[in-house]
Design a protein around this motif. Structure first.
Motif, PDB file in Angstrom:
ATOM      1  N   PRO A 387       0.767  -1.233  -0.020  1.00  0.00           N
ATOM      2  CA  PRO A 387       0.134   0.129   0.005  1.00  0.00           C
ATOM      3  C   PRO A 387       0.829   1.178   0.138  1.00  0.00           C
ATOM      4  N   TYR A 414      -4.208  -4.110   8.633  1.00  0.00           N
ATOM      5  CA  TYR A 414      -3.831  -2.826   7.613  1.00  0.00           C
ATOM      6  C   TYR A 414      -4.670  -1.704   8.114  1.00  0.00           C
ATOM      7  N   ARG A 737      -5.895  -5.486  -1.101  1.00  0.00           N
ATOM      8  CA  ARG A 737      -5.712  -5.066   0.620  1.00  0.00           C
ATOM      9  C   ARG A 737      -6.405  -5.895   1.540  1.00  0.00           C
TER      10      ARG A 737
END
Length: 749
Positions: A387, A414, A737
């Motif tokens: 990311p 995350y 993600r």
């Protein structure tokens, strides 16, 4: 920085208005008098400076008048006016019709006078006369100069600049102001990321297929530094802070736009003064090249025994990786030198709404291992990118077996940039100790029970990794890959060395008159203990209250750990007998051991009470020092390991505590250097090839290697007998993600 200077000035005005509105009448009068005084002072200074500046323009020598006219002409974006003023400078200094024949002495006079003018007539509403601005103005006056000739002229002017001219009062004040304001413009992580891209752009510019974004960052940073007359050195990160705030903010925003074009929407709100310029220039920003698609993980090359050919094949298979290097040396400022909010161990900076990860079956909290600030990571050309911002958190169940086969026993969180937090999370009360045995206490006692690893900030560096199999058909290429990998690490880590255990106490046999060793009633040799030579024999030892307090805390923690283990042993053998029932022989043995451990714990508590009220930075009284030394010599086998751990803990805390660092002597840091210094023995790496330093933990078929954490004396990491923990994630989950798909494996050394 969430708001640009317009918002900050508006907020300051609102604050002053609120103070004036709600303060008493006397305070209003005082505030009004202060404002009027400042206004009058500003008027007097402005009038004085204007008169001084006008007299200089009229009465100064011709050379100075020509330089002042050139500086004034540069206020307006009028090339003809600048060329005319530069022509007067050429005539005044007799530089000739071309830069080729200008003597070095004339250029030295030019730069010396420019520094003198900037010192005695500060460019309040103008730009200073730097080598960069003078070269461009003179090139316009001479006409017909190519970019290469203009750069050559600028280098000659820089060489003609004396070091003293860079230290003028006005320039020092201006750069100091810029460095102070830069904290409002961009955080440390942004500056580090900008410098990382700039450093990569320097190498990209020499490659046959350069990355246009990196080259653009490199050129923009160097032009900005040169335009301000800053010296061209490798540590551009510190020089960027000396740039004017508006120019530094522009560089930061341009870098963001290169990585994410959608960021322009946020800039309309956060930077309205720069938004029109950025919007108009978006079309001219270089586009990122398509990501590199690496070859299959381990293609089967044709059989060969040619070392040069094998090396070329291994080099062609290289992958980008990121090295997490523990910040070194210890100086009390480790957080300022880290890559954003990135560290190993310690406590995570989880947002309040994010629960602490727990074991999927037992419900026990997992142990925190590392936190990585993605916004501060160097840019890598890879088809599996991390990311661009946000924070990654790594957790695992650090128990005696280190078995991560059950999904959820190791987790990666995350947190997007919009939800990140700067505050440390609350540690769960039921967090088990490190190296626990399925929730039970660790069987071995090596000090107090620990629930967290010590915190150590890290800086992140880009390097290349190579396949390094130790067996199989590619073992020869694996040996070459390991050699190449070690050469990559050598740029950031010292060679691995053996740890020198810190010796604090020494013993000698107690001898009788005839020289023979004396023995006790058990037949064991009697010894006399003393302080070892070196740091421990220093009269100032133990230096401060922090060393004694951590020593006492370690003694108590170790003793209570032994008490808890003794209580668990008693419970396994039926517990304490009820009423007057006599215990059996095994129970009696365990009960006697428990009583002994409890007595020792009480003794440790009484010893600790001697130092009640002592602070970390306080100097112990002579009585406290005597009590400390007497206890250590009376209980050497208990005291030395606890004191060693206490001094290591003190040195680790000095990483981020400037006051504590200033309080400790250099001899302490020299004594713990071999234990705490980052070396190639511990390799903490993101991305790249699976590690080959221990037993196998994974292959390319497992996915993208997110992180490998190695056994490390500095952070007290100990995985599977000098082994590692590796985190993997499927490529498609990384693209989405979805870090809930990440998993870990561990292997011994």
């Amino acid at each position: 920085m969430l708001f640009d200077r317009y918002h900050q000035i508006a907020a300051l005005c609102v604050l002053i208005g609120a103070l004036a509105l709600f303060s008493p009448a006397a305070s209003n009068a005082f505030l009004l008098a202060g404002v009027v005084g400042l206004v009058l002072l500003a008027v007097v200074l402005s009038v004085t400076f204007a008169v001084w500046y006008t007299l200089a323009r009229l009465l100064a020598p011709p050379r100075m008048r020509a330089m002042l006219a050139l500086r004034a002409a540069k206020r307006e974006p009028n090339d003809a006016l600048i060329a005319k003023a530069a022509g007067k400078v050429i005539a005044a200094f007799k530089l000739g019709a071309s830069p080729a024949n200008v003597p070095k002495e004339a250029l030295q006079d030019l730069m010396r006078l420019s520094a003198l003018i900037d010192t005695w007539l500060p460019p309040v509403a103008e730009r200073p006369l730097t080598a960069f601005s003078l070269a461009r103005a003179l090139a316009a006056a001479w006409g017909g100069l190519s970019d290469a000739d203009t750069k050559a002229l600028m280098r000659r002017l820089e060489d003609a600049t004396s070091p003293e001219s860079e230290q003028g009062l006005w320039r020092r004040l201006r750069r100091g102001r810029n460095r102070w304001l830069s904290r409002l413009v961009a955080p440390d992580s942004e500056i580090q990321a900008l410098e990382e891209d700039r450093r990569h752009g320097l190498f990209e510019a020499t490659r046959p297929d350069p990355n246009p974004q990196r080259v653009a960052i490199f050129l923009l940073c160097d032009q900005a530094v040169a335009a301000e007359g800053l010296p061209q050195v490798s540590d551009v990160g510190s020089l960027l802070r000396a740039l004017p705030p508006r120019k530094l903010r522009m560089l930061v925003l341009i870098r963001r736009l290169m990585r994410d074009e959608n960021a322009i929407r946020r800039m309309r709100l956060t930077d309205p003064s720069l938004y029109p310029i950025l919007r108009a220039g978006m079309a001219e920003l270089p586009k990122a090249p398509p990501p590199k698609i690496y070859p299959p993980p381990h293609p089967a090359p044709p059989p060969t025994t040619d070392p040069d050919q094998m090396r070329a094949e291994v080099v062609a298979m290289a992958r980008d990786a990121l090295l997490l290097r523990r910040v070194w040396p210890i100086d009390g400022q480790a957080d300022a030198r880290a890559s954003g909010q990135s560290w190993l161990g310690g406590t995570p900076a989880l947002p309040p709404t994010q629960p602490w990860p727990r074991h999927p079956t037992t419900g026990r909290p997992l142990h925190f291992l590392a936190q990585i600030d993605c916004a501060a990571l160097p840019y890598l050309e890879t088809d599996k990118p991390l990311p661009p911002d946000g924070v990654l958190f790594f957790f695992g169940d650090i128990e005696s077996e280190m078995d991560f086969e059950t999904p959820g026993t190791a987790q990666v969180l995350y947190i997007p940039e919009t939800a990140r937090s700067g505050a440390m999370a609350q540690i769960p009360d039921d967090l088990p100790p490190l190296d626990h045995c399925d929730g039970r206490l660790p069987y071995s006692v090596h000090g107090p029970m620990r629930h967290l690893y010590p915190r150590w900030p890290v800086s992140v560096h880009a390097l290349r990794s190579y396949p390094a199999e130790r067996d199989g058909p590619n073992w020869q290429r694996g040996r070459i890959g390991r050699e190449l990998w070690q050469s990559e690490l050598a740029a950031f880590l010292a060679p691995a060395t053996e740890r020198e255990h810190l010796r604090l106490l020494t013993s000698a046999p107690l001898r009788g008159p005839d020289g023979t060793s004396l023995r006790d009633e058990k037949g064991e040799r009697r010894e006399i203990w003393s302080w070892a030579d070196g740091m421990a024999s220093d009269p100032a030892f133990p230096f401060c209250g922090g060393a004694i307090l951590r020593f006492a805390i370690d003694l108590i923690g170790t003793a209570e750990h032994e008490v808890a283990l003794a209580e668990s042993e008693v419970a396994r053998y039926g517990g304490i007998p009820a009423d007057d029932t006599p215990p059996n022989p095994e129970q009696a043995k365990r009960l006697a051991k428990l009583a002994d451990r409890r007595d020792r714990a009480q003794q440790m508590w009484r010893f600790a009470e001697t130092f009640h009220g002592l602070g970390d930075l306080d100097t112990p009284t002579p009585a406290q020092v005597d009590a400390f030394r007497a206890f250590a010599l009376a209980h050497p086998t208990l005291a030395e390991p606890s004191l060693r751990r206490a001094l290591l803990a003190l040195a680790r805390e000095a990483l981020t505590d400037a006051d504590l660092f200033a309080r400790l002597p250099a001899s302490l840091f020299a004594a713990v250097d071999s234990t705490l210094r980052p070396t190639q023995r511990a390799e903490h790496v993101m991305l790249g090839y699976p590690q080959a330093g221990t037993n196998s933990t994974g292959t390319d078929a497992d996915g993208v290697r997110l992180l490998v954490l190695d056994t490390d004396w500095g952070t007290d990491f100990e995985f599977c007998d000098c082994g590692v923990i590796e985190f993997y994630i499927p490529p498609d989950a990384l693209a989405r993600r979805d870090f809930s798909q990440a998993f870990a494996r561990a292997a011994g050394g």
